[in-house]
Design an enzyme around this catalytic site. Sequence first.
Site, PDB file in Angstrom:
ATOM      1  N   ASP A   4       1.854 -12.380   3.479  1.00 52.69           N
ATOM      2  CA  ASP A   4       0.483 -12.113   3.906  1.00 52.69           C
ATOM      3  C   ASP A   4       0.148 -13.215   4.925  1.00 52.69           C
ATOM      4  O   ASP A   4       0.869 -14.226   5.000  1.00 52.69           O
ATOM      5  CB  ASP A   4      -0.429 -12.177   2.678  1.00 52.69           C
ATOM      6  N   LEU A   5      -0.909 -13.060   5.684  1.00 47.88           N
ATOM      7  CA  LEU A   5      -1.248 -14.076   6.699  1.00 47.88           C
ATOM      8  C   LEU A   5      -2.346 -15.032   6.213  1.00 47.88           C
ATOM      9  O   LEU A   5      -2.124 -16.232   6.058  1.00 47.88           O
ATOM     10  CB  LEU A   5      -1.692 -13.373   7.989  1.00 47.88           C
ATOM     11  N   ASP A   6      -3.512 -14.450   5.954  1.00 48.60           N
ATOM     12  CA  ASP A   6      -4.676 -15.283   5.643  1.00 48.60           C
ATOM     13  C   ASP A   6      -4.513 -15.939   4.271  1.00 48.60           C
ATOM     14  O   ASP A   6      -4.328 -15.252   3.270  1.00 48.60           O
ATOM     15  CB  ASP A   6      -5.949 -14.426   5.649  1.00 48.60           C
ATOM     16  N   ASN A  57      -6.005  -8.667  13.861  1.00 52.08           N
ATOM     17  CA  ASN A  57      -5.897  -9.837  14.730  1.00 52.08           C
ATOM     18  C   ASN A  57      -4.632 -10.648  14.448  1.00 52.08           C
ATOM     19  O   ASN A  57      -4.432 -11.705  15.062  1.00 52.08           O
ATOM     20  CB  ASN A  57      -7.121 -10.746  14.548  1.00 52.08           C
ATOM     21  N   SER A 115      -0.096  -8.027   6.774  1.00 50.39           N
ATOM     22  CA  SER A 115      -1.500  -8.449   6.742  1.00 50.39           C
ATOM     23  C   SER A 115      -2.405  -7.294   7.146  1.00 50.39           C
ATOM     24  O   SER A 115      -2.061  -6.521   8.048  1.00 50.39           O
ATOM     25  CB  SER A 115      -1.706  -9.605   7.732  1.00 50.39           C
ATOM     26  N   ALA A 116      -3.563  -7.224   6.497  1.00 53.60           N
ATOM     27  CA  ALA A 116      -4.540  -6.182   6.845  1.00 53.60           C
ATOM     28  C   ALA A 116      -5.247  -6.493   8.160  1.00 53.60           C
ATOM     29  O   ALA A 116      -5.969  -5.657   8.696  1.00 53.60           O
ATOM     30  CB  ALA A 116      -5.572  -6.073   5.730  1.00 53.60           C
ATOM     31  N   SER A 117      -5.017  -7.708   8.670  1.00 54.30           N
ATOM     32  CA  SER A 117      -5.761  -8.122   9.870  1.00 54.30           C
ATOM     33  C   SER A 117      -5.184  -7.537  11.156  1.00 54.30           C
ATOM     34  O   SER A 117      -4.015  -7.747  11.476  1.00 54.30           O
ATOM     35  CB  SER A 117      -5.774  -9.645   9.976  1.00 54.30           C
ATOM     36  N   GLU A 157       1.670 -13.737  -1.450  1.00 55.52           N
ATOM     37  CA  GLU A 157       0.255 -13.342  -1.324  1.00 55.52           C
ATOM     38  C   GLU A 157      -0.661 -14.371  -1.974  1.00 55.52           C
ATOM     39  O   GLU A 157      -0.271 -15.046  -2.922  1.00 55.52           O
ATOM     40  CB  GLU A 157       0.032 -12.027  -2.081  1.00 55.52           C
ATOM     41  N   ASP A 158      -1.905 -14.432  -1.503  1.00 62.60           N
ATOM     42  CA  ASP A 158      -2.887 -15.301  -2.171  1.00 62.60           C
ATOM     43  C   ASP A 158      -3.977 -14.491  -2.869  1.00 62.60           C
ATOM     44  O   ASP A 158      -4.860 -15.070  -3.495  1.00 62.60           O
ATOM     45  CB  ASP A 158      -3.533 -16.274  -1.173  1.00 62.60           C
ATOM     46  N   THR A 163      -7.873 -18.403   7.512  1.00 60.04           N
ATOM     47  CA  THR A 163      -8.899 -17.897   8.430  1.00 60.04           C
ATOM     48  C   THR A 163     -10.181 -17.513   7.695  1.00 60.04           C
ATOM     49  O   THR A 163     -11.128 -17.040   8.321  1.00 60.04           O
ATOM     50  CB  THR A 163      -8.385 -16.648   9.181  1.00 60.04           C
ATOM     51  N   LYS A 178     -11.158 -11.330   0.807  1.00 61.82           N
ATOM     52  CA  LYS A 178      -9.798 -11.738   1.191  1.00 61.82           C
ATOM     53  C   LYS A 178      -8.844 -10.552   1.140  1.00 61.82           C
ATOM     54  O   LYS A 178      -8.747  -9.886   0.097  1.00 61.82           O
ATOM     55  CB  LYS A 178      -9.282 -12.803   0.225  1.00 61.82           C
ATOM     56  N   GLY A 179      -8.156 -10.294   2.219  1.00 60.04           N
ATOM     57  CA  GLY A 179      -7.168  -9.212   2.240  1.00 60.04           C
ATOM     58  C   GLY A 179      -7.775  -7.826   2.414  1.00 60.04           C
ATOM     59  O   GLY A 179      -7.055  -6.837   2.470  1.00 60.04           O
ATOM     60  N   ARG A 226     -11.401  -4.767   7.818  1.00 57.88           N
ATOM     61  CA  ARG A 226     -12.714  -4.966   8.446  1.00 57.88           C
ATOM     62  C   ARG A 226     -13.730  -3.889   8.057  1.00 57.88           C
ATOM     63  O   ARG A 226     -14.865  -4.189   7.700  1.00 57.88           O
ATOM     64  CB  ARG A 226     -12.508  -4.977   9.969  1.00 57.88           C
ATOM     65  N   LYS A 256      -4.244  -2.670   0.739  1.00 54.88           N
ATOM     66  CA  LYS A 256      -3.873  -3.283  -0.535  1.00 54.88           C
ATOM     67  C   LYS A 256      -5.013  -3.022  -1.522  1.00 54.88           C
ATOM     68  O   LYS A 256      -6.156  -3.017  -1.093  1.00 54.88           O
ATOM     69  CB  LYS A 256      -3.683  -4.790  -0.354  1.00 54.88           C
TER      70      LYS A 256
HETATM   71  C1  UVW Z   1      -9.085  -7.981   8.282  1.00 52.65           C
HETATM   72  O1  UVW Z   1      -9.401  -6.804   8.381  1.00 52.65           O
HETATM   73  C2  UVW Z   1      -8.616  -8.624   7.021  1.00 52.65           C
HETATM   74  O2  UVW Z   1      -9.092  -8.724   9.333  1.00 52.65           O
HETATM   75  P1  UVW Z   1      -9.432  -8.347  10.861  1.00 52.65           P
HETATM   76  O3  UVW Z   1     -10.916  -8.176  10.958  1.00 52.65           O
HETATM   77  O4  UVW Z   1      -8.902  -9.554  11.557  1.00 52.65           O
HETATM   78  O5  UVW Z   1      -8.692  -7.089  11.256  1.00 52.65           O
END
Ligand code: UVW
Length: 220
Positions: free
Chosen positions: A8-10, A119, A115-117, A170-171, A16, A44-45, A48, A146
């Site tokens: 996972d990233l964050d 970014n 990661s769900a991000s 994972e955290d 972040t 977390k995780g 958006r 997740k």
């Molecule tokens: C998540 O959705 C966890 O992050 P981001 O807003 O960076 O896509």
Amino acid sequence: MLKAVIFDLDGVITDTAAFHFIAWQKLGNKLGINITEAFNEELKGVDRTESLRRILALENQEQAFSTSEKAALATEKNDFYVTLIEEITPVDILPGISELLDKLKQQNIKIGLASASKNAPTILAHLGLSETFDTIVDPATLKKGKPDPEIFIQACKQLAVSPAESIGVEDAYSGIQAINDATMYSIGIGDSKTLNEANYVVSTTRELTYKKICELWQNK
Ligand code: UVW
């Protein structure tokens, strides 16, 4: 044989959460919704769109906005978040992670990001880690977030390894569930009570050494 470690990233590679908190708070202030640090922890995780839904639900505002208005709010939050993460540099890689990634590379163990991000590629670039990861799952291509195992299964597919040959790190509790349901070996970073379903928990990234990973893999 261990063939891949999928991170996972964050909260695992870098932290972040504080940037997300500042950006969500700014949006919350505009909407008259108080977002606490404890509530931010629960995000977390969480992707958006779902994070925004949960924030609006705090004040029963879910129905107050159309789908396109919600999309605009999520974009507004993200635009601010992106300016905040500009500050990230390699110094922000969590303790022990660079050494672990180097060791995995030396041993030809594949390295993946789940990661769900959206970014994540930008953040990895700021951390100087774009070349280190053999694959990054694009969360936009997934049907479920997740705790669904889809993101980890997809990472294994992209790396051409089986889940049984892979470790997930994972955290978040939902992330550990996703790893377990993908039938991978799960390592949690954080509180062992919260992450009690993980196969093994370290309290900080500093403890997540290559030696430890080998020991755990041999004894699993
Ligand atoms: C998540 O959705 C966890 O992050 P981001 O807003 O960076 O896509």
